[in-house]
Design a protein around this motif. Structure first.
Motif, PDB file in Angstrom:
ATOM      1  N   SER A 190      -1.908  -8.217   0.920  1.00 50.97           N
ATOM      2  CA  SER A 190      -1.929  -7.128   0.089  1.00 50.97           C
ATOM      3  C   SER A 190      -3.028  -5.935   0.327  1.00 50.97           C
ATOM      4  CB  SER A 190      -2.629  -7.668  -1.395  1.00 50.97           C
ATOM      5  OG  SER A 190      -1.729  -8.532  -2.216  1.00 50.97           O
ATOM      6  N   GLY A 191      -4.094  -6.379   1.030  1.00 46.61           N
ATOM      7  CA  GLY A 191      -5.031  -5.246   1.602  1.00 46.61           C
ATOM      8  C   GLY A 191      -4.271  -4.594   2.508  1.00 46.61           C
ATOM      9  N   ARG A 192      -3.490  -5.254   3.391  1.00 50.48           N
ATOM     10  CA  ARG A 192      -2.829  -4.481   4.403  1.00 50.48           C
ATOM     11  C   ARG A 192      -2.069  -3.390   4.048  1.00 50.48           C
ATOM     12  NH1 ARG A 192       2.005  -4.935   6.982  1.00 50.48           N
ATOM     13  NH2 ARG A 192       2.442  -6.925   5.704  1.00 50.48           N
ATOM     14  N   LEU A 193      -1.127  -3.809   2.892  1.00 52.39           N
ATOM     15  CA  LEU A 193      -0.014  -2.879   2.262  1.00 52.39           C
ATOM     16  C   LEU A 193      -0.827  -1.860   1.776  1.00 52.39           C
ATOM     17  CD1 LEU A 193       2.164  -5.663   0.844  1.00 52.39           C
ATOM     18  CD2 LEU A 193       2.641  -4.420   2.776  1.00 52.39           C
ATOM     19  N   VAL A 194      -2.109  -1.899   0.906  1.00 53.98           N
ATOM     20  CA  VAL A 194      -2.765  -1.004   0.268  1.00 53.98           C
ATOM     21  C   VAL A 194      -3.147  -0.040   1.410  1.00 53.98           C
ATOM     22  CG1 VAL A 194      -4.820  -0.300  -0.815  1.00 53.98           C
ATOM     23  CG2 VAL A 194      -3.276  -2.197  -1.461  1.00 53.98           C
ATOM     24  N   GLN A 195      -3.680  -0.569   2.518  1.00 48.59           N
ATOM     25  CA  GLN A 195      -4.243   0.482   3.719  1.00 48.59           C
ATOM     26  C   GLN A 195      -3.135   1.070   4.238  1.00 48.59           C
ATOM     27  OE1 GLN A 195      -7.235   0.916   4.431  1.00 48.59           O
ATOM     28  NE2 GLN A 195      -6.731   2.414   6.387  1.00 48.59           N
ATOM     29  N   SER A 196      -2.166   0.811   4.498  1.00 44.72           N
ATOM     30  CA  SER A 196      -0.834   1.347   4.845  1.00 44.72           C
ATOM     31  C   SER A 196      -0.510   2.440   4.087  1.00 44.72           C
ATOM     32  CB  SER A 196       0.268   0.354   5.011  1.00 44.72           C
ATOM     33  OG  SER A 196       1.408   1.087   5.687  1.00 44.72           O
ATOM     34  N   ILE A 197      -0.510   2.356   2.782  1.00 41.37           N
ATOM     35  CA  ILE A 197      -0.267   3.555   1.580  1.00 41.37           C
ATOM     36  C   ILE A 197      -1.233   4.553   1.696  1.00 41.37           C
ATOM     37  CG2 ILE A 197      -0.039   3.985  -0.624  1.00 41.37           C
ATOM     38  CD1 ILE A 197       1.155   1.349  -0.852  1.00 41.37           C
ATOM     39  N   ASN A 198      -2.881   4.055   2.070  1.00 42.88           N
ATOM     40  CA  ASN A 198      -3.733   5.121   2.166  1.00 42.88           C
ATOM     41  C   ASN A 198      -3.470   5.908   3.360  1.00 42.88           C
ATOM     42  OD1 ASN A 198      -5.961   5.081   0.039  1.00 42.88           O
ATOM     43  ND2 ASN A 198      -6.414   2.767   0.596  1.00 42.88           N
ATOM     44  N   GLU A 199      -3.110   5.348   4.257  1.00 41.60           N
ATOM     45  CA  GLU A 199      -2.822   6.053   5.848  1.00 41.60           C
ATOM     46  C   GLU A 199      -1.811   7.110   5.495  1.00 41.60           C
ATOM     47  OE1 GLU A 199      -2.562   3.091   8.559  1.00 41.60           O
ATOM     48  OE2 GLU A 199      -4.721   2.372   8.793  1.00 41.60           O
ATOM     49  N   GLU A 200      -0.673   6.505   4.991  1.00 46.08           N
ATOM     50  CA  GLU A 200       0.374   7.355   4.803  1.00 46.08           C
ATOM     51  C   GLU A 200       0.178   8.541   3.760  1.00 46.08           C
ATOM     52  OE1 GLU A 200       3.456   6.724   1.301  1.00 46.08           O
ATOM     53  OE2 GLU A 200       4.171   5.570   2.951  1.00 46.08           O
ATOM     54  N   PHE A 201      -0.856   8.422   2.940  1.00 47.45           N
ATOM     55  CA  PHE A 201      -1.052   9.513   1.927  1.00 47.45           C
ATOM     56  C   PHE A 201      -2.044  10.433   2.750  1.00 47.45           C
ATOM     57  CE2 PHE A 201      -4.099  11.416  -1.005  1.00 47.45           C
ATOM     58  CZ  PHE A 201      -3.347  11.932  -1.810  1.00 47.45           C
ATOM     59  N   ILE A 202      -2.888  10.143   3.675  1.00 48.31           N
ATOM     60  CA  ILE A 202      -3.769  10.910   4.482  1.00 48.31           C
ATOM     61  C   ILE A 202      -2.963  11.575   5.241  1.00 48.31           C
ATOM     62  CG2 ILE A 202      -5.395  11.089   6.116  1.00 48.31           C
ATOM     63  CD1 ILE A 202      -6.867   8.508   5.069  1.00 48.31           C
ATOM     64  N   LEU A 203      -1.946  11.133   5.979  1.00 48.59           N
ATOM     65  CA  LEU A 203      -0.790  11.931   6.870  1.00 48.59           C
ATOM     66  C   LEU A 203      -0.107  13.060   6.212  1.00 48.59           C
ATOM     67  CD1 LEU A 203       0.494   8.874   9.164  1.00 48.59           C
ATOM     68  CD2 LEU A 203      -1.129  10.798   9.844  1.00 48.59           C
ATOM     69  N   LEU A 226      -3.924  14.276  -8.893  1.00 48.49           N
ATOM     70  CA  LEU A 226      -4.359  13.245  -9.426  1.00 48.49           C
ATOM     71  C   LEU A 226      -5.212  12.742  -8.412  1.00 48.49           C
ATOM     72  CD1 LEU A 226      -0.955  11.573 -10.384  1.00 48.49           C
ATOM     73  CD2 LEU A 226      -2.846  12.495 -11.936  1.00 48.49           C
ATOM     74  N   PRO A 227      -6.445  11.712  -8.517  1.00 50.13           N
ATOM     75  CA  PRO A 227      -7.205  10.787  -7.809  1.00 50.13           C
ATOM     76  C   PRO A 227      -6.327  10.132  -6.928  1.00 50.13           C
ATOM     77  CG  PRO A 227      -7.853  10.637 -10.036  1.00 50.13           C
ATOM     78  CD  PRO A 227      -6.441  11.290 -10.190  1.00 50.13           C
ATOM     79  N   VAL A 228      -6.802  10.151  -5.424  1.00 52.15           N
ATOM     80  CA  VAL A 228      -6.185   9.400  -4.785  1.00 52.15           C
ATOM     81  C   VAL A 228      -5.986   7.794  -5.226  1.00 52.15           C
ATOM     82  CG1 VAL A 228      -6.453   8.499  -2.485  1.00 52.15           C
ATOM     83  CG2 VAL A 228      -7.073  10.900  -2.743  1.00 52.15           C
ATOM     84  N   SER A 229      -6.785   7.223  -5.591  1.00 50.02           N
ATOM     85  CA  SER A 229      -6.764   5.730  -5.815  1.00 50.02           C
ATOM     86  C   SER A 229      -5.528   5.654  -6.901  1.00 50.02           C
ATOM     87  CB  SER A 229      -7.967   5.226  -6.489  1.00 50.02           C
ATOM     88  OG  SER A 229      -8.412   5.930  -7.710  1.00 50.02           O
ATOM     89  N   ARG A 230      -5.368   6.538  -7.773  1.00 54.71           N
ATOM     90  CA  ARG A 230      -4.307   6.519  -8.656  1.00 54.71           C
ATOM     91  C   ARG A 230      -3.234   6.785  -8.114  1.00 54.71           C
ATOM     92  NH1 ARG A 230      -3.603   9.864 -14.197  1.00 54.71           N
ATOM     93  NH2 ARG A 230      -1.516   9.163 -14.920  1.00 54.71           N
ATOM     94  N   ILE A 231      -2.945   7.521  -7.242  1.00 56.54           N
ATOM     95  CA  ILE A 231      -1.705   7.688  -6.411  1.00 56.54           C
ATOM     96  C   ILE A 231      -1.398   6.605  -5.625  1.00 56.54           C
ATOM     97  CG2 ILE A 231      -0.476   9.310  -4.708  1.00 56.54           C
ATOM     98  CD1 ILE A 231      -2.108  11.492  -5.524  1.00 56.54           C
ATOM     99  N   VAL A 232      -2.313   5.788  -4.800  1.00 53.80           N
ATOM    100  CA  VAL A 232      -1.947   4.827  -4.315  1.00 53.80           C
ATOM    101  C   VAL A 232      -1.881   3.547  -4.946  1.00 53.80           C
ATOM    102  CG1 VAL A 232      -3.348   3.071  -2.566  1.00 53.80           C
ATOM    103  CG2 VAL A 232      -3.780   5.453  -2.258  1.00 53.80           C
ATOM    104  N   ASN A 233      -2.474   3.484  -6.088  1.00 54.83           N
ATOM    105  CA  ASN A 233      -2.043   2.338  -6.883  1.00 54.83           C
ATOM    106  C   ASN A 233      -0.603   2.418  -7.529  1.00 54.83           C
ATOM    107  OD1 ASN A 233      -4.229   0.781  -6.762  1.00 54.83           O
ATOM    108  ND2 ASN A 233      -5.330   1.753  -8.702  1.00 54.83           N
ATOM    109  N   ASP A 234      -0.172   3.536  -7.680  1.00 50.89           N
ATOM    110  CA  ASP A 234       1.214   3.780  -8.452  1.00 50.89           C
ATOM    111  C   ASP A 234       2.111   3.574  -7.236  1.00 50.89           C
ATOM    112  OD1 ASP A 234       2.916   4.972 -10.555  1.00 50.89           O
ATOM    113  OD2 ASP A 234       3.495   6.411  -9.156  1.00 50.89           O
ATOM    114  N   ARG A 235       1.971   4.246  -6.104  1.00 45.05           N
ATOM    115  CA  ARG A 235       2.816   3.766  -5.003  1.00 45.05           C
ATOM    116  C   ARG A 235       2.979   2.173  -4.674  1.00 45.05           C
ATOM    117  NH1 ARG A 235       1.917   8.422  -0.259  1.00 45.05           N
ATOM    118  NH2 ARG A 235       2.440  10.253  -1.680  1.00 45.05           N
TER     119      ARG A 235
END
Length: 346
Positions: free
Chosen positions: A193-206, A213-222
């Motif tokens: 789960s942590g790996r998948l969340v990190q992947s979405i975080n990196e995607e968002f940064i790119l 919206l707050p980054v955490s909210r966008i990541v959680n929604d994705r």
């Protein structure tokens, strides 16, 4: 561990009335017009704390098509919800895609929904949850049945089936076992789960998103739309269940869980030596293609079920589904459960 957005016990969050002993229960009706009627009631269960004090608790259950409870042609299906903390209500839609010739039993585990919700964490454990399920089976007086466990409910279902092998009176009662979206190793599940969340975080940064919206909210929604429930909007039964979640108990009992084979079958000896009359029932393992319970998380089940411990084992992956397959592809999920029960009714 408290849950956030659309989740349950297997996801790490990164950036669960007076009782009655009646098995017949009270009549009720499903929320949708024309849906099947049900009976509901409570049984008493007893749990001891670390000081040896016994606590009398109420466990809520609901039975759809209750008149068929003692059917010899179509024995009932017991459904165990995930969490630990979610009530069983998010699983009720399964009824709409199952034949009306079979009773379907749901219950809220202690700490959830309409069952007792004691605050003392000493009263919670996987072993106590297994004991409650045994008491429910005894109280309802059912001799043959199938079990379906979703996520953490699959852990309880497996441990119930495993412990029942040691019970001469009960080990033949469970006709089949279905584990839906259930990891064999909770530590690994949290890591994935942590790996998948990190992947979405990196995607968002790119993407260098300019969203307000707050980054955490966008990541959680994705994360929710990709790896939890791949519907555009979270289904109402799931939203309601999360909003009414109960006690999130004993995180170490869940986070550190690793499934092991039944003790008396935990060897390399031939089946003939390993008590052929005491094998696990036929097992169906279901997961979604994009589930955060990834391929890595279920490898432990293969090691257990593809040896001489089990009467039969197969896996099914539902395409374009994640962790709540029964809400993402209800027809496909219903077909899998219906057929697995049917072929193992006798």
């Amino acid at each position: 561990m408290m849950l956030s957005t659309v989740t349950d016990c297997s996801r790490a969050v990164h950036p669960f009335a007076p009782a009655s002993t009646s098995a017949r229960g009270r009549s009720g009706s499903f929320l949708r017009f024309g849906a099947p009627r049900f009976n509901e009631d409570f049984i008493r269960v007893h749990r001891c704390d670390d000081h040896g004090v016994t606590h009398d608790l109420s466990l809520y259950y609901r039975i759809y098509h209750p008149s068929l409870m003692n059917s010899q042609e179509s024995p009932p299906l017991i459904v165990l919800h995930g969490g630990p903390s979610l009530p069983s209500s998010y699983l009720y839609p399964i009824v709409q895609h199952m034949p009306t010739s079979r009773s379907i039993i749901f219950y809220d585990q202690i700490g959830c929904g309409q069952s007792s919700q004691p605050a003392d964490e000493q009263l919670y454990s996987i072993e106590k949850a297994v004991s409650d399920l045994k008491e429910l089976v005894r109280s309802l007086g059912i001799n043959k049945f199938h079990i379906l466990g979703h996520s953490f409910g699959g852990v309880v279902a497996y441990e119930y089936a495993k412990s029942s092998l040691e019970d001469d009176e009960q080990h033949q009662n469970c006709l089949s076992l279905t584990l839906s979206n259930t990891p064999a190793n909770m530590v690994l599940s949290h890591e994935e789960s942590g790996r998948l969340v990190q992947s979405i975080n990196e995607e968002f940064i790119l993407e260098n998103s300019t969203a307000v919206l707050p980054v955490s909210r966008i990541v959680n929604d994705r994360f929710r739309k990709r790896h939890e429930c791949r519907t555009e909007n979270a289904p109402e039964p799931l939203v309601t269940a999360i909003q009414s979640r109960g006690v999130t108990f004993g995180p170490e009992a869940v986070r550190d869980y690793i499934a092991f084979p039944p003790a008396h079958l935990h060897s390399s000896s031939p089946r003939s030596v390993n008590a052929p009359n005491k094998l696990m029932p036929p097992v169906l393992l279901i997961r979604g293609e994009h589930d955060f319970v990834t391929e890595e998380c279920i490898k432990g089940w293969r090691k257990i079920f593809t040896t001489d411990t089990t009467r039969g084992y197969r896996e099914e992956v539902l395409n374009n589904c994640a962790h709540y397959c029964h809400l993402e592809n209800p027809l496909g999920f219903g077909e899998l459960i219906k057929n697995h029960c049917f072929i193992n009714d006798y």
